[in-house]
Scaffold this active site. Structure first.
Site, short mmCIF file in Angstrom:
data_model
loop_
_atom_site.label_atom_id
_atom_site.label_comp_id
_atom_site.label_asym_id
_atom_site.label_seq_id
_atom_site.Cartn_x
_atom_site.Cartn_y
_atom_site.Cartn_z
N ASN A 138 0.80 -1.22 0.00
CA ASN A 138 0.00 0.00 0.00
C ASN A 138 0.84 1.28 0.00
O ASN A 138 0.36 2.33 -0.36
CB ASN A 138 -0.96 0.00 1.18
CG ASN A 138 -0.32 -0.41 2.49
OD1 ASN A 138 0.26 -1.48 2.59
ND2 ASN A 138 -0.38 0.46 3.46
N GLN A 151 -4.95 -3.87 -1.88
CA GLN A 151 -4.53 -2.89 -2.89
C GLN A 151 -4.58 -3.45 -4.31
O GLN A 151 -4.75 -2.70 -5.27
CB GLN A 151 -3.10 -2.39 -2.60
CG GLN A 151 -2.99 -1.52 -1.37
CD GLN A 151 -3.67 -0.17 -1.51
OE1 GLN A 151 -3.80 0.38 -2.61
NE2 GLN A 151 -4.12 0.39 -0.40
N CYS A 183 3.78 10.60 11.80
CA CYS A 183 3.76 11.69 12.78
C CYS A 183 2.34 12.02 13.23
O CYS A 183 2.10 12.33 14.38
CB CYS A 183 4.37 12.95 12.20
SG CYS A 183 6.04 12.70 11.63
#
Ligand SMILES: *Cc1c(COP(=O)(O)O)cnc(C)c1O
Length: 394
Positions: free
Chosen positions: A152, A180, A326
């Protein structure tokens, strides 16, 4: 551009209008529970069977080998946990790779806590499993090989047929996360000796919250949800009829357009790759150039932080994705980019753009223009880049 440029189709896709249209009557008029006896509702049983047939046909499978679930994550969990349980008497060893989706990796970690042994295979610099390492990892107590069809993040397509042949020869079950790849790459479960396969509707212009697990006839697999007799008593719960109808429609349309759509996507994908490589210095294409999903582009830009890149692209109306996590509170770069050998600082500057059938060349021209400007601006603020240029000019 005033229009939103959506290049995050590996995360999810737009539900196609004809899919929504096909689903609507199952919310409004045909809301009956397929398990009910009266004809108003029981007709929905046939509707579900029809969707199973459509899906099975695209894989060369039988309709009764398709089990509906709530999506790719559930299918992955089911395939691993239920085989582990059903085959524990034969052995407790599972082989997978370091670049799987977290639905596989975290399930494997859970199984390790339950006393199973898991081998996480390395991949080469393009993200491809090495067959000799897979062979060497097989043990007498290996019960399952689970290797994703296509990745992916970097789009790499694995040698699924060779893996399936090997698993078949050694009498080991083979599961593939094809979330996918399904409807992006032609798949035949017999040719590739696939015993179980996971897929999800929202990755192919279908609705969210519906997926399936293909389970080959004869595979001993335990029930995942206990309760009613739905899904051949393997996965209880009133069927998500609108979702199943939407999934069937999405598959029908994606299968019919597969060749034409992916040919166009490959052309645009390679156009985008070429322009970035030619026009933006110090970048690296991640993933295999050829054995790659038709719609995946993934680059690392040195001296750039992926999250900053995403924010600046967002300000220009461009939706893409980075390789770092993050946003989810962790500063670790993607496990996939680390597995292909990228150092942390390069993995941090990564960008994934995944195209759709609606992507145009004009959009990509705008994206390249924006990207050039943003990368240059970000580099001009980077002390590391400044040092690098000084050294170059010395
Ligand atoms: C999206 C994705 C999943 C999860 O599917 P959901 O339907 O969102 O649960 C699993 N594996 C891969 C490779 C994916 O891309």
């Amino acid at each position: 551009m005033d229009k939103l440029i959506y290049l995050d189709n590996a995360a999810t896709t737009k539900t196609a209008p004809e899919v929504v249209e096909a689903m609507l009557p199952y919310f409004t008029e045909n809301y009956g529970n397929p398990s009910s006896v009266y004809s108003f509702a029981s007709g929905n049983k046939d509707v579900i069977t029809r969707q199973r047939e459509i899906i099975a046909d695209t894989l060369g499978a039988a309709a009764n080998e398709i089990y509906f679930t709530a999506g790719g994550s559930e299918s992955d969990n089911w395939a691993l946990k239920a085989t582990a349980e059903a085959y524990a008497g034969k052995g407790k060893h599972i082989i997978t790779t370091k670049i799987e989706h977290h639905a596989i990796l975290h399930t494997c970690e859970y199984l390790e806590k339950q006393g199973y042994d898991v081998t996480y295979l390395d991949v080469d610099e393009n993200g491809i499993v090495r067959m000799d390492e897979l062979k060497a990892a097989i043990r007498p107590d290996t019960i399952l090989i689970s290797i994703m069809f296509a990745n992916n993040e970097i789009g790499t397509i694995q040698p699924i047929r060779e893996i399936g042949e090997l698993a078949h020869e050694r009498g080991i079950l083979f599961h593939t996360d094809a979330v996918q790849a399904f409807c992006q790459v032609p798949i035949n479960v017999d040719e590739c000796h696939i015993d179980m396969l996971s897929a999800s509707a929202h990755k192919l212009n279908g609705p969210k919250g519906i997926g399936f697990l293909y389970i080959r006839k004869g595979v001993k697999i335990r029930s995942f949800v206990h309760g009613g007799a739905q899904e051949r008593k393997r996965r209880a719960g009133t069927e998500n009829v609108p979702g199943i109808v939407g999934f069937g429609k999405a598959v029908e349309r994606a299968a019919a357009s597969l060749k034409e759509r992916t040919t166009k996507e490959v052309e645009l994908r390679d156009y985008l790759i070429d322009r970035i490589e030619k026009e933006i210095p110090y970048c690296r294409l991640n993933g295999d150039r050829k054995k790659r999903l038709p719609n995946n582009v993934n680059f690392s830009f040195r001296f750039v932080e992926g999250e900053s890149l995403l924010i600046k692209l967002d300000m220009k109306g461009i939706c893409a994705s980075s390789g770092s996590a993050c946003t989810s509170g962790s500063l670790d770069p993607s496990h996939v980019l680390l597995a292909i050998g990228l150092p942390h600082e390069i993995a941090h500057g990564s960008l994934r753009m995944t195209l759709s059938e609606e992507t145009t060349k004009e959009e990509l021209d705008y994206v390249v223009g924006s990207l050039k400007e943003i990368v240059e601006n970000l580099r001009n603020m980077s002390p590391l880049y400044e040092d690098f240029i000084k050294k170059q000019n010395r």
